[in-house]
Design a protein around this motif. Structure first.
Motif, PDB file in Angstrom:
ATOM      1  N   HIS A 167      -2.211  38.726 -23.845  1.00 19.50           N
ATOM      2  CA  HIS A 167      -3.350  38.100 -23.180  1.00 19.50           C
ATOM      3  C   HIS A 167      -3.270  38.276 -21.666  1.00 19.50           C
ATOM      4  O   HIS A 167      -4.297  38.452 -20.997  1.00 19.50           O
ATOM      5  N   ASN A 172     -10.649  28.706 -24.608  1.00 15.21           N
ATOM      6  CA  ASN A 172      -9.397  28.799 -25.353  1.00 15.21           C
ATOM      7  C   ASN A 172      -9.235  27.655 -26.348  1.00 15.21           C
ATOM      8  O   ASN A 172      -8.691  27.852 -27.440  1.00 15.21           O
ATOM      9  N   TYR A 173      -9.724  26.474 -25.988  1.00 14.76           N
ATOM     10  CA  TYR A 173      -9.638  25.362 -26.936  1.00 14.76           C
ATOM     11  C   TYR A 173     -10.541  25.614 -28.139  1.00 14.76           C
ATOM     12  O   TYR A 173     -10.167  25.320 -29.286  1.00 14.76           O
ATOM     13  N   THR A 233      -2.580  27.880 -24.193  1.00 17.57           N
ATOM     14  CA  THR A 233      -3.290  28.380 -23.011  1.00 17.57           C
ATOM     15  C   THR A 233      -4.278  27.341 -22.495  1.00 17.57           C
ATOM     16  O   THR A 233      -4.405  27.131 -21.283  1.00 17.57           O
ATOM     17  N   ILE A 265     -11.279  28.547 -29.356  1.00 16.30           N
ATOM     18  CA  ILE A 265     -10.569  29.541 -30.168  1.00 16.30           C
ATOM     19  C   ILE A 265      -9.435  28.869 -30.944  1.00 16.30           C
ATOM     20  O   ILE A 265      -9.196  29.175 -32.121  1.00 16.30           O
ATOM     21  N   ALA A 266      -8.735  27.952 -30.286  1.00 21.96           N
ATOM     22  CA  ALA A 266      -7.633  27.247 -30.946  1.00 21.96           C
ATOM     23  C   ALA A 266      -8.105  26.486 -32.174  1.00 21.96           C
ATOM     24  O   ALA A 266      -7.375  26.363 -33.163  1.00 21.96           O
ATOM     25  N   SER A 308      -3.657  30.005 -28.240  1.00 25.32           N
ATOM     26  CA  SER A 308      -4.837  29.591 -27.472  1.00 25.32           C
ATOM     27  C   SER A 308      -4.779  28.109 -27.116  1.00 25.32           C
ATOM     28  O   SER A 308      -5.251  27.705 -26.053  1.00 25.32           O
ATOM     29  N   ASP A 316      -4.964  28.218 -33.899  1.00 26.50           N
ATOM     30  CA  ASP A 316      -4.433  29.279 -33.043  1.00 26.50           C
ATOM     31  C   ASP A 316      -3.565  28.608 -31.979  1.00 26.50           C
ATOM     32  O   ASP A 316      -4.067  28.100 -30.976  1.00 26.50           O
ATOM     33  N   GLU A 361     -12.455  28.467 -18.828  1.00 23.74           N
ATOM     34  CA  GLU A 361     -11.400  29.135 -19.595  1.00 23.74           C
ATOM     35  C   GLU A 361     -10.717  28.148 -20.542  1.00 23.74           C
ATOM     36  O   GLU A 361     -10.344  28.495 -21.667  1.00 23.74           O
ATOM     37  N   GLU A 385       1.907  37.201 -27.993  1.00 24.13           N
ATOM     38  CA  GLU A 385       0.472  36.930 -27.844  1.00 24.13           C
ATOM     39  C   GLU A 385       0.124  36.617 -26.391  1.00 24.13           C
ATOM     40  O   GLU A 385      -0.861  37.112 -25.845  1.00 24.13           O
ATOM     41  N   HIS A 386       0.952  35.789 -25.764  1.00 25.46           N
ATOM     42  CA  HIS A 386       0.683  35.436 -24.369  1.00 25.46           C
ATOM     43  C   HIS A 386       0.839  36.647 -23.451  1.00 25.46           C
ATOM     44  O   HIS A 386       0.054  36.821 -22.513  1.00 25.46           O
ATOM     45  N   GLU A 394      -0.623  32.977 -18.510  1.00 24.89           N
ATOM     46  CA  GLU A 394      -0.183  33.632 -19.744  1.00 24.89           C
ATOM     47  C   GLU A 394       1.229  34.196 -19.596  1.00 24.89           C
ATOM     48  O   GLU A 394       2.028  34.142 -20.548  1.00 24.89           O
TER      49      GLU A 394
END
Length: 282
Positions: free
Chosen positions: A62, A151-152, A196, A154-155, A193, A190, A147, A58-59, A41
């Motif tokens: 995070h 994150n995918y 990420t 969430i994206a 995300s 997103d 992880e 954002e990063h 991040e």
């Protein structure tokens, strides 16, 4: 289970608490995953600061969110100064975006400082034997895959826990196959995300390359499966196609090569939950 031990450190160059905590391989892997996510991040924030300050912030946020009070306490067991330094460095990093657009140089300096502190924290918090242990490193690869999925999801706009539900549906489907693919693409809702997820699967591959046995067929297949996940994410494939590769290939291959005793659901927990018992292998 972790073992409490009295560590009597006679060397004046080693700053560790006399009353230390000997961490299991699972705990070490979970902690190292957090460290990887902080570095991921932080690097993404640096890459975005000149192009998109909002994404960079954002990063940075995070990165700061990765460190919990429990993590700080665990670091403090070995070195209270490092615990405070890392906590302050991450907060300062996040706060740098609160008063406008920081310069590339300012953020670069902060990322360098964070990485320097992290290197000391790892050496203090994780015994050298654990750092070099192939089982621990394989658990970190598993956690980074988890992880990546989180994150995918969430994206793609999936609610928290929704990707676990879709995972369960995939596991009960008779069509559960690593050949399940399509030309469909998903809408990214997103961007932070998504970035990420891309960076995390890349780091999982890099970590795996450090322990890969070149002459082993299963290791080669595992590397190919990790690459397949990366390609799917880069092409914005549907979530279930990626989840299928993880469950159909990656989890079982990690178990076969490194005797991890992972359940097929375990990748969804990331580094927060304790893995299946495998301390005897670490």
């Amino acid at each position: 289970m972790p073992v409490l031990a009295l560590l009597i450190m006679l060397s004046p160059t080693v700053n560790r608490s006399v009353y230390g905590h000997t961490f299991s391989g699972d705990e070490s892997a979970s902690f190292l995953t957090k460290i990887e996510m902080i570095k991921i991040e932080s690097k993404l924030a640096l890459e975005q600061v000149s192009n998109n300050t909002a994404l960079a912030k954002e990063h940075a946020d995070h990165a700061a969110d990765q460190l919990t009070s429990n993590d700080t306490d665990e670091i403090s067991e070995r070195n209270s100064r490092l615990a405070a330094d890392l906590n302050n460095a991450l907060n300062n990093f996040s706060n740098a975006f609160e008063s406008g657009t920081p310069s590339q140089t300012e953020i670069s300096d902060k990322v360098t400082s964070i990485n320097d502190i992290i290197a000391d924290v790892v050496n203090s918090r994780i015994d050298e034997e654990q750092q070099e242990n192939a089982t621990v490193k394989a658990l970190v690869v598993n956690d980074l895959v988890g992880e990546t999925l989180e994150n995918y999801g969430i994206a793609l706009g999936m609610e928290e826990g929704e990707h676990e539900s879709e995972h369960d549906e995939n596991m009960t489907s008779s069509e559960h196959s690593t050949d399940n693919s399509s030309n469909e693409t998903s809408n990214i809702l997103d961007e932070a995300s998504f970035q990420t997820a891309q960076a995390t699967i890349t780091r999982a591959i890099e970590n795996f390359d450090e322990i890969k046995e070149d002459s082993d067929t299963n290791s080669t297949e595992l590397r190919d499966s990790l690459n397949a996940v990366k390609e799917k994410i880069d092409s914005k494939a549907p979530f279930d196609e990626i989840d299928t590769i993880v469950d159909g290939k990656i989890t079982s291959l990690l178990n076969n090569v490194y005797d991890l005793n992972l359940s097929e659901e375990e990748h969804a927990e990331g580094g927060e939950e304790e893995h299946a018992e495998n301390e005897n292998n670490s």
